[in-house]
Scaffold this active site. Structure first.
Site, short mmCIF file in Angstrom:
data_model
loop_
_atom_site.label_atom_id
_atom_site.label_comp_id
_atom_site.label_asym_id
_atom_site.label_seq_id
_atom_site.Cartn_x
_atom_site.Cartn_y
_atom_site.Cartn_z
N ASP A 79 0.82 -1.23 -0.19
CA ASP A 79 0.07 0.12 0.07
C ASP A 79 0.74 1.30 0.11
O ASP A 79 1.72 1.31 0.52
CB ASP A 79 -0.85 0.18 1.26
CG ASP A 79 -1.98 1.37 1.05
OD1 ASP A 79 -3.03 0.85 0.33
OD2 ASP A 79 -1.57 2.15 1.86
N1 LIG Z 1 2.51 3.34 -12.56
C1 LIG Z 1 2.32 3.99 -11.33
N2 LIG Z 1 1.55 3.81 -10.38
C2 LIG Z 1 1.64 4.40 -9.27
C3 LIG Z 1 2.75 5.45 -8.97
N3 LIG Z 1 2.53 5.90 -7.76
C4 LIG Z 1 1.29 5.23 -7.27
N4 LIG Z 1 0.84 4.43 -8.12
C5 LIG Z 1 -0.16 3.43 -7.86
O1 LIG Z 1 -1.09 4.06 -7.05
C6 LIG Z 1 -1.93 2.96 -6.44
C7 LIG Z 1 -1.71 3.16 -5.13
O2 LIG Z 1 -2.90 2.80 -4.31
P1 LIG Z 1 -2.85 1.60 -3.46
O3 LIG Z 1 -4.03 1.67 -2.43
O4 LIG Z 1 -1.59 1.43 -2.81
O5 LIG Z 1 -3.04 0.12 -4.33
P2 LIG Z 1 -4.43 0.06 -5.26
O6 LIG Z 1 -3.93 0.56 -6.69
O7 LIG Z 1 -5.56 0.68 -4.56
O8 LIG Z 1 -4.52 -1.49 -5.28
P3 LIG Z 1 -4.49 -2.66 -4.11
O9 LIG Z 1 -3.24 -2.86 -3.95
O10 LIG Z 1 -5.37 -3.52 -4.86
O11 LIG Z 1 -5.24 -1.66 -3.04
C8 LIG Z 1 -1.09 1.85 -6.73
O12 LIG Z 1 -2.04 0.96 -7.93
C9 LIG Z 1 0.23 2.17 -7.27
O13 LIG Z 1 0.89 1.19 -8.11
C10 LIG Z 1 3.44 5.76 -9.96
O14 LIG Z 1 4.48 6.61 -9.78
N5 LIG Z 1 3.44 5.12 -11.17
#
Ligand SMILES: Nc1nc2c(ncn2[C@@H]2O[C@H](COP(=O)(O)OP(=O)(O)OP(=O)(O)O)[C@@H](O)[C@H]2O)c(=O)[nH]1
Length: 218
Positions: A79
């Site tokens: 996360d």
């Molecule tokens: N490609 C990319 N994605 C990013 C970057 N910074 C954050 N993210 C994405 O932002 C999201 C952060 O939200 P989280 O709550 O950690 O994860 P999520 O996408 O909700 O997915 P889950 O793990 O299923 O909860 C993740 O999918 C990260 O991969 C970046 O610099 N590049």
């Protein structure tokens, strides 16, 4: 520290970025989305929040798996949150929120924290830690902010920016592992695997750099 049975890594995340990062590193994870409601966790500290959420995601997926004698099963939950100006920021609520954030972030710095929780389903052991990377934001114009928000990219990512997408142009530098910003730190994953007596080499399943096929190191 090689292992005699195949190792299966289950990524407890819908994040395409996390999956691509593992695939580029020679690891082909299975993906099981945890479905964890992230609003259920509140914390004053960004590091505590992202680690607790990573833990909940890994555990939710672990509870859906049964250990198998034929393979070593691992679950990885992650996360990411941005600590900026004394606040903990996840994904923006909407375009207006993303715009306001960028108007505050430009020309300043924040820290992207990514919690990692690795569960070894086979031996019921676990290893977890937070990786943190400082990010410096360029002093971008209102027009750039408007154009960036209009792409929709900032709405889907923690901190309302990416390092490996359109947002990469709006950073002036980072201190720390870039993977942490994307959402998964490979150097930290290597250390967590060592804590459960595995080497990252044990997870390589794809073509090695340079093109030759890797036999599964089993
Ligand atoms: N490609 C990319 N994605 C990013 C970057 N910074 C954050 N993210 C994405 O932002 C999201 C952060 O939200 P989280 O709550 O950690 O994860 P999520 O996408 O909700 O997915 P889950 O793990 O299923 O909860 C993740 O999918 C990260 O991969 C970046 O610099 N590049």
């Amino acid at each position: 520290m090689s292992t005699s049975v195949p190792v299966r890594l289950v990524l407890a995340s819908q994040s395409p970025a996390r999956r691509k990062l593992l695939q580029a590193a020679g690891i082909e994870p299975d993906v099981l989305v945890s479905g964890v409601d992230e609003s259920q966790v509140v914390s004053e500290r960004a590091e505590d929040l992202c680690l607790e959420l990573a833990r909940l995601k890994a555990q939710a997926v672990r509870d859906r798996l049964r250990p198998s004698r034929d393979e070593r099963t691992l679950v990885l939950g992650c996360d990411s949150v941005l600590a900026f100006d004394g606040e903990i920021l996840g994904k923006p609520d909407d375009a207006a929120d993303a715009t306001r954030r960028w108007q505050r972030m430009r020309g300043r710095s924040g820290v992207l924290h990514t919690g990692h929780s690795l569960i070894d389903v086979t031996y019921e052991s676990r290893a977890e830690a937070v990786a943190s990377t400082t990010v410096h934001f360029a002093d971008i114009s209102d027009e750039e902010i408007a154009a960036y928000v209009a792409t929709g990219e900032p709405l889907a990512v923690a901190g309302a920016f990416t390092i490996d997408g359109l947002g990469g142009a709006f950073l002036t530098g980072i201190e720390g592992d870039p993977g942490t910003v994307v959402g998964l730190s490979l150097p930290l994953l290597r250390r967590l695997l060592a804590e459960v007596e595995l080497s990252i080499v044990d997870l390589w399943t794809k073509v090695a750099p340079g093109g030759q096929e890797i036999e599964h190191l089993g």
